[in-house]
Design a protein around this motif. Sequence first.
Motif, short mmCIF file in Angstrom:
data_model
loop_
_atom_site.label_atom_id
_atom_site.label_comp_id
_atom_site.label_asym_id
_atom_site.label_seq_id
_atom_site.Cartn_x
_atom_site.Cartn_y
_atom_site.Cartn_z
N THR A 1 -2.08 -5.67 8.25
CA THR A 1 -2.31 -7.24 8.64
C THR A 1 -3.89 -7.65 7.51
N PHE A 2 -4.71 -6.40 7.65
CA PHE A 2 -6.12 -6.83 7.39
C PHE A 2 -6.19 -6.29 5.98
N ALA A 3 -5.49 -5.27 5.58
CA ALA A 3 -5.44 -4.85 3.98
C ALA A 3 -4.76 -5.66 3.23
N PHE A 4 -3.54 -6.24 3.76
CA PHE A 4 -2.48 -7.08 2.91
C PHE A 4 -2.60 -8.41 3.67
N GLU A 5 -1.67 -8.47 4.40
CA GLU A 5 -1.23 -9.88 5.28
C GLU A 5 -0.40 -9.31 6.21
N LEU B 1 5.91 4.97 5.31
CA LEU B 1 4.98 3.88 5.17
C LEU B 1 4.23 3.98 3.85
N TYR B 2 3.79 5.52 3.41
CA TYR B 2 3.06 5.65 2.26
C TYR B 2 3.92 4.97 1.20
N ASP B 3 5.10 5.26 0.87
CA ASP B 3 5.82 4.95 -0.09
C ASP B 3 5.94 3.20 0.09
N THR B 4 6.18 2.52 1.01
CA THR B 4 6.11 1.15 1.13
C THR B 4 4.73 0.65 0.73
N VAL B 5 3.90 1.09 1.20
CA VAL B 5 2.38 0.59 1.04
C VAL B 5 2.12 0.53 -0.70
N VAL B 6 2.51 1.80 -1.44
CA VAL B 6 2.41 1.64 -2.92
C VAL B 6 3.03 0.75 -3.27
N VAL B 7 4.28 0.24 -3.13
CA VAL B 7 4.95 -0.91 -3.62
C VAL B 7 4.26 -2.14 -3.21
N PHE B 8 3.91 -2.25 -1.88
CA PHE B 8 3.30 -3.49 -1.55
C PHE B 8 1.73 -3.65 -2.45
N ASP B 9 1.37 -2.78 -2.52
CA ASP B 9 0.00 -2.87 -3.16
C ASP B 9 0.25 -3.47 -4.74
N THR B 10 1.52 -2.84 -5.36
CA THR B 10 1.72 -3.44 -6.94
C THR B 10 2.12 -4.97 -6.66
N VAL B 11 2.83 -5.31 -5.51
CA VAL B 11 3.24 -6.58 -5.37
C VAL B 11 1.96 -7.62 -5.14
#
Length: 387
Positions: free
Chosen positions: A160-164, A209-219
């Motif tokens: 929530t704090f790092a992304f949304e 979670l790690y794999d999902t966060v990597v994708v979200f960072d690119t998004v």
Amino acid sequence: MSRFSDLKNIGVRLHHGDVSFDFVGRKKIWYSISALILVLAVGGLLGRGLHEGIEFKGGSVYTIQDTSASQGDARKAVEPFTDGTEAIVQKVGGSGLRIQLAESDADKTKQISAAIAKDLKVAPDKVNTQVVGPSWGKEISKKALQGLVIFMILVVIYLTFAFEWRMAVAALVALIHDIVITIGVYALVGFEVTPGTVIGLLTILGYSLYDTVVVFDTVKENTKNITKQTKRTYSEAANAGLNQTLVRSINTTVVALLPVASLLFVGGGLLGAGMLKDIALSLFVGLAAGAFSSIFIATPILADLKERSPEMRLLAKKVAQRRASEAKAAKAAEAAGIPADQAEGHPDVDEETEADEDETVPAQGGAARAGAARGRSRTRPAGKRKR
């Protein structure tokens, strides 16, 4: 050779957008596949239930390291002590046996151990006895559940704090998806749930979670200031980010699954290492489910949530209007026999598109239409005015 080269450079082509797979646009297909898998997993969990190991329900285990006796011989040896419950007999290594009973009475275990040694023709000191009470398993289950809840709360707070918050919700749904599938597979195949299973289950949460966060960072990078343009919607930008990380996700998953598969099929299957098999199965299923959810579940859910916001709905309308205008211009260029790369700014194309636009202008009087026409004439490139 050219096909091999295309496959080799697929990551570069995906990153630059030369090749793209519409994961987000086909979300209904992925949701349906995921729903089917979840139904099977939940059905197995509710129908067959989990086969809890001795560490969770209590009992006694008798291990013989070297014997020529068969599993059937072992079952006959302990049959008088089972009280109608079936003994679990497993091969351990090449010539070992592991016998598990629900009986956990300390005095009775001595009689059972002596009967096993006599019937299987082994020395009494070769029968290793282990007695576990059910209270220990309940404590382990309680601690594992507490750790899981705390982990998910921290995940939601961090994302929530790092992304949304929408990314946090999508990641949480993907985690629950992976947990349910992994537990359901254990119920379906009938593997024993041991502390090793719990360790493997908690491990896959971090990987998923790690794999999902990597994708979200690119998004996140692709959708930065997305409302300031009208070329693509949020879903399209998110899908582009997913494509950019696709090869990396696949490579990471394959590299992780290879050693885990070795543990599962070699260590657990051929060598009979029970603990390795318990950890490896949860890791194998969890890694595969995590890769699937990060690609086919998390990002489409994120796009769904974002597209519901007012600003993204407005952006989608603007993108649709721009594409409709470009389609009209292309149609006018084709009708006038003008090459597509020369259509922009051509007077014939401008006249056609302006006529279409005038038809869509609300009836607000001649002054309004004249003002719109003057605005278009000012934007026509110099030297290309209609004479």
